[in-house]
Design a protein around this motif. Sequence first.
Motif, PDB file in Angstrom:
ATOM      1  N   VAL A   1      -8.112   2.880   3.613  1.00 24.90           N
ATOM      2  CA  VAL A   1      -7.985   1.896   2.532  1.00 24.90           C
ATOM      3  C   VAL A   1      -7.109   2.448   1.414  1.00 24.90           C
ATOM      4  CG1 VAL A   1      -9.228   0.585   0.777  1.00 24.90           C
ATOM      5  CG2 VAL A   1     -10.199   0.813   3.056  1.00 24.90           C
ATOM      6  N   GLY A   2      -7.291   3.716   1.100  1.00 28.81           N
ATOM      7  CA  GLY A   2      -6.527   4.314   0.018  1.00 28.81           C
ATOM      8  C   GLY A   2      -5.048   4.466   0.308  1.00 28.81           C
ATOM      9  N   LEU A   3      -4.670   4.461   1.570  1.00 22.98           N
ATOM     10  CA  LEU A   3      -3.265   4.679   1.941  1.00 22.98           C
ATOM     11  C   LEU A   3      -2.570   3.425   2.446  1.00 22.98           C
ATOM     12  CD1 LEU A   3      -3.692   8.097   3.819  1.00 22.98           C
ATOM     13  CD2 LEU A   3      -2.803   7.744   1.499  1.00 22.98           C
ATOM     14  N   SER A   4      -3.307   2.379   2.770  1.00 22.53           N
ATOM     15  CA  SER A   4      -2.728   1.201   3.417  1.00 22.53           C
ATOM     16  C   SER A   4      -2.084   0.242   2.416  1.00 22.53           C
ATOM     17  CB  SER A   4      -3.812   0.460   4.207  1.00 22.53           C
ATOM     18  OG  SER A   4      -3.327  -0.764   4.700  1.00 22.53           O
ATOM     19  N   SER A   5      -1.023  -0.435   2.888  1.00 30.82           N
ATOM     20  CA  SER A   5      -0.398  -1.531   2.136  1.00 30.82           C
ATOM     21  C   SER A   5      -0.387  -2.810   2.969  1.00 30.82           C
ATOM     22  CB  SER A   5       1.040  -1.162   1.743  1.00 30.82           C
ATOM     23  OG  SER A   5       1.060  -0.076   0.840  1.00 30.82           O
ATOM     24  N   SER A   6      -1.111  -2.811   4.078  1.00 30.80           N
ATOM     25  CA  SER A   6      -1.189  -3.966   4.966  1.00 30.80           C
ATOM     26  C   SER A   6      -2.511  -4.690   4.747  1.00 30.80           C
ATOM     27  CB  SER A   6      -1.073  -3.506   6.422  1.00 30.80           C
ATOM     28  OG  SER A   6      -1.495  -4.518   7.313  1.00 30.80           O
ATOM     29  N   TYR A   7      -2.460  -5.997   4.546  1.00 34.10           N
ATOM     30  CA  TYR A   7      -3.684  -6.767   4.333  1.00 34.10           C
ATOM     31  C   TYR A   7      -4.613  -6.710   5.555  1.00 34.10           C
ATOM     32  CZ  TYR A   7      -6.720 -10.732   3.131  1.00 34.10           C
ATOM     33  OH  TYR A   7      -7.804 -11.528   2.856  1.00 34.10           O
ATOM     34  N   PRO A   8      -4.101  -6.963   6.786  1.00 33.85           N
ATOM     35  CA  PRO A   8      -5.001  -6.875   7.949  1.00 33.85           C
ATOM     36  C   PRO A   8      -5.588  -5.473   8.147  1.00 33.85           C
ATOM     37  CG  PRO A   8      -3.004  -8.078   8.523  1.00 33.85           C
ATOM     38  CD  PRO A   8      -2.766  -7.469   7.183  1.00 33.85           C
ATOM     39  N   LEU A   9      -4.764  -4.418   7.972  1.00 35.56           N
ATOM     40  CA  LEU A   9      -5.261  -3.060   8.166  1.00 35.56           C
ATOM     41  C   LEU A   9      -6.311  -2.709   7.108  1.00 35.56           C
ATOM     42  CD1 LEU A   9      -5.187  -0.333   9.607  1.00 35.56           C
ATOM     43  CD2 LEU A   9      -3.258   0.316   8.139  1.00 35.56           C
ATOM     44  N   THR A  10      -6.074  -3.133   5.873  1.00 33.68           N
ATOM     45  CA  THR A  10      -7.041  -2.856   4.812  1.00 33.68           C
ATOM     46  C   THR A  10      -8.346  -3.582   5.075  1.00 33.68           C
ATOM     47  OG1 THR A  10      -5.225  -2.589   3.222  1.00 33.68           O
ATOM     48  CG2 THR A  10      -7.431  -2.901   2.317  1.00 33.68           C
ATOM     49  N   LEU A  11      -8.271  -4.828   5.548  1.00 33.19           N
ATOM     50  CA  LEU A  11      -9.495  -5.555   5.900  1.00 33.19           C
ATOM     51  C   LEU A  11     -10.244  -4.836   7.018  1.00 33.19           C
ATOM     52  CD1 LEU A  11      -8.547  -9.356   5.883  1.00 33.19           C
ATOM     53  CD2 LEU A  11      -9.891  -8.108   4.200  1.00 33.19           C
ATOM     54  N   ALA A  12      -9.501  -4.351   8.017  1.00 34.77           N
ATOM     55  CA  ALA A  12     -10.141  -3.643   9.126  1.00 34.77           C
ATOM     56  C   ALA A  12     -10.842  -2.381   8.638  1.00 34.77           C
ATOM     57  CB  ALA A  12      -9.100  -3.291  10.190  1.00 34.77           C
TER      58      ALA A  12
ATOM     59  N   ALA B   1      -1.269  -4.898  -3.791  1.00 29.84           N
ATOM     60  CA  ALA B   1      -0.676  -3.933  -2.858  1.00 29.84           C
ATOM     61  C   ALA B   1      -0.593  -4.483  -1.439  1.00 29.84           C
ATOM     62  CB  ALA B   1      -1.475  -2.638  -2.863  1.00 29.84           C
ATOM     63  N   THR B   2      -1.532  -5.339  -1.068  1.00 28.39           N
ATOM     64  CA  THR B   2      -1.560  -5.853   0.308  1.00 28.39           C
ATOM     65  C   THR B   2      -1.035  -7.284   0.416  1.00 28.39           C
ATOM     66  OG1 THR B   2      -3.835  -6.674   0.035  1.00 28.39           O
ATOM     67  CG2 THR B   2      -3.572  -4.413   0.825  1.00 28.39           C
ATOM     68  N   HIS B   3      -0.617  -7.870  -0.721  1.00 31.62           N
ATOM     69  CA  HIS B   3      -0.108  -9.252  -0.743  1.00 31.62           C
ATOM     70  C   HIS B   3      -1.124 -10.210  -0.123  1.00 31.62           C
ATOM     71  CE1 HIS B   3       3.770  -7.528  -1.887  1.00 31.62           C
ATOM     72  NE2 HIS B   3       3.694  -6.719  -0.828  1.00 31.62           N
ATOM     73  N   ALA B   4      -2.351 -10.121  -0.621  1.00 30.52           N
ATOM     74  CA  ALA B   4      -3.436 -10.943  -0.096  1.00 30.52           C
ATOM     75  C   ALA B   4      -3.162 -12.412  -0.351  1.00 30.52           C
ATOM     76  CB  ALA B   4      -4.757 -10.537  -0.747  1.00 30.52           C
ATOM     77  N   PRO B   5      -3.541 -13.295   0.586  1.00 27.81           N
ATOM     78  CA  PRO B   5      -3.342 -14.744   0.388  1.00 27.81           C
ATOM     79  C   PRO B   5      -4.321 -15.289  -0.639  1.00 27.81           C
ATOM     80  CG  PRO B   5      -4.595 -14.352   2.385  1.00 27.81           C
ATOM     81  CD  PRO B   5      -4.183 -12.998   1.872  1.00 27.81           C
ATOM     82  N   PRO B   6      -4.118 -16.528  -1.108  1.00 28.75           N
ATOM     83  CA  PRO B   6      -5.093 -17.145  -2.013  1.00 28.75           C
ATOM     84  C   PRO B   6      -6.495 -17.132  -1.399  1.00 28.75           C
ATOM     85  CG  PRO B   6      -3.086 -18.459  -1.944  1.00 28.75           C
ATOM     86  CD  PRO B   6      -2.946 -17.387  -0.895  1.00 28.75           C
TER      87      PRO B   6
ATOM     88  N   LEU C   1     -10.652   6.227 -14.792  1.00 31.81           N
ATOM     89  CA  LEU C   1      -9.630   7.278 -14.871  1.00 31.81           C
ATOM     90  C   LEU C   1      -8.579   7.110 -13.778  1.00 31.81           C
ATOM     91  CD1 LEU C   1     -11.903  10.384 -15.591  1.00 31.81           C
ATOM     92  CD2 LEU C   1     -10.462   9.143 -17.221  1.00 31.81           C
ATOM     93  N   PHE C   2      -9.019   6.808 -12.573  1.00 33.00           N
ATOM     94  CA  PHE C   2      -8.082   6.679 -11.458  1.00 33.00           C
ATOM     95  C   PHE C   2      -7.119   5.521 -11.656  1.00 33.00           C
ATOM     96  CE2 PHE C   2     -11.581   8.669  -8.673  1.00 33.00           C
ATOM     97  CZ  PHE C   2     -11.104   9.947  -8.933  1.00 33.00           C
ATOM     98  N   LEU C   3      -7.599   4.421 -12.267  1.00 35.79           N
ATOM     99  CA  LEU C   3      -6.745   3.261 -12.465  1.00 35.79           C
ATOM    100  C   LEU C   3      -5.609   3.535 -13.452  1.00 35.79           C
ATOM    101  CD1 LEU C   3      -9.311   0.320 -12.446  1.00 35.79           C
ATOM    102  CD2 LEU C   3      -7.444   0.703 -10.839  1.00 35.79           C
ATOM    103  N   LEU C   4      -5.734   4.576 -14.237  1.00 31.86           N
ATOM    104  CA  LEU C   4      -4.621   4.977 -15.120  1.00 31.86           C
ATOM    105  C   LEU C   4      -3.435   5.480 -14.306  1.00 31.86           C
ATOM    106  CD1 LEU C   4      -6.634   6.832 -17.919  1.00 31.86           C
ATOM    107  CD2 LEU C   4      -5.692   4.508 -17.985  1.00 31.86           C
ATOM    108  N   VAL C   5      -3.706   5.901 -13.058  1.00 33.49           N
ATOM    109  CA  VAL C   5      -2.644   6.395 -12.171  1.00 33.49           C
ATOM    110  C   VAL C   5      -2.422   5.409 -11.026  1.00 33.49           C
ATOM    111  CG1 VAL C   5      -1.876   8.306 -10.716  1.00 33.49           C
ATOM    112  CG2 VAL C   5      -3.250   8.759 -12.762  1.00 33.49           C
ATOM    113  N   SER C   6      -3.451   5.216 -10.178  1.00 35.37           N
ATOM    114  CA  SER C   6      -3.356   4.297  -9.045  1.00 35.37           C
ATOM    115  C   SER C   6      -4.752   4.014  -8.507  1.00 35.37           C
ATOM    116  CB  SER C   6      -2.494   4.898  -7.926  1.00 35.37           C
ATOM    117  OG  SER C   6      -2.561   4.098  -6.754  1.00 35.37           O
TER     118      SER C   6
END
Length: 446
Positions: free
Chosen positions: A87-98, A34-39, A151-156
């Motif tokens: 974290v649950g709403l973000s799609s940005s790698y830097p924002l999710t890390l923060a 979701a966040t396109h994390a680097p290697p 259970l949650f991973l069955l949805v998101s």
Amino acid sequence: MRSQPSLAPLYGAAFVLAVDTAGVGHLLPGLEMATHAPPRGASWFISIYMLGALLGAPLLARIATRRGRTTVLAASLAMFALASFVVGLSSSYPLTLAARFVQGVAGSPVMPLGAAHLSALAPAGKKGRGLGLLSLSYSGGFLAGMAFVSLFLLVSFRLAYLFTGALASVACIAVARLPVAPTTSSSHDDAERPPPEVSTIAGWFVALALLALAINQVNVDGAGAIAMARFAAVPALALFAWRDRSVRAPLLPRDLFRSRVGLASASLALAAGVGQACVVLLPTCGMAELGVSAAASGPLLIPIVLGGLGTNLLASARLDRWGPKPFLAAGLLGMALGNLVTAWLGTNLLAFEVGALLLGAGVSAMSSGALRYLATLYGAADDADANQAAISLLTNVGVLVGGSLWGAIVPSTSGIGVAAVRVGIVVLTAALMPLSVGVLLVPSRR
């Protein structure tokens, strides 16, 4: 009789923290995509959390001596809830890390301040029972977290963090209603104990961040940062150690390194942290060795929780009588055997589950109040909060080092081979060996 219900929110806070921890390993693939994390970037969702915890724990422990434990815990749970929603709403790698960093800061005081609060209120001969129940609550939260995340991973994967945020909000309200209890320090002691110096906290954080970057070597733009981390990590740690010894209010209590029990507590806390990193990363091992999906990896960890629950129940009943040494020795053995079984026989489902059972029992034996009980055996009673915070700090350092080592060997959560997983597990087990000698310094129960 009235004190027991009033302590329930502390057990609830530990439960919430464990729900979040249980899902991390299962949620890494979703976060990475979701966040396109680097290697090598996926492991930083763990490392950045631990860096936040390592920064927050000493600072919030000192603040608690002035503002009160329950006040700090309630504010921390509110921060934890907000960060979980991000974290649950973000799609940005830097924002999710923060946001993961803020989660780490906010979650850091839950166990040490809860343990210190319980120790202060426990009657003579009952301290081990209260600490055991705190760890039991954590194990129960871990079990619930695995069930929910499957259970949650069955949805998101996002639902897991939104759910954790909601739980933390409820826990915040409950903890805020606890009656204020005095810390172990008197007002005179508070005046003599200054807060940690900004330079010391900054040195602690920078040194550990450089260490994690040097070990993990995440692929980011600018190789100069990696080169600087390799060169500066050890000198930065040495500079922090020298500085921390010379200030009036060190982050790590001086008694920690002046007695056999203190040295044992330090080394075994680091070992427990490496073991906890193995637990967090076990779902990734299951996905690689058994070829299961992230959603299906949840049940694989049930033996971890069963082993942990059994150990915690035993500790609640026998820690005061037996002392911490038998639990710590059994914990080290269980973690090492569990890792080796998982590494070499993990492609077989039954062997993988046996390894998970041993690992769960071993980590819980270390963390089922035994380490925190050991921390009460050295230093002055007035330093109870600082001693408990030190155990959490060093345990988190162990998790940070374990996660960074894993990230250096296993660069992604998808498409990894069994060979890479085996090497990662063996390296983490090797890291346990020199730390295990601390159990020889633990005094036997008389």
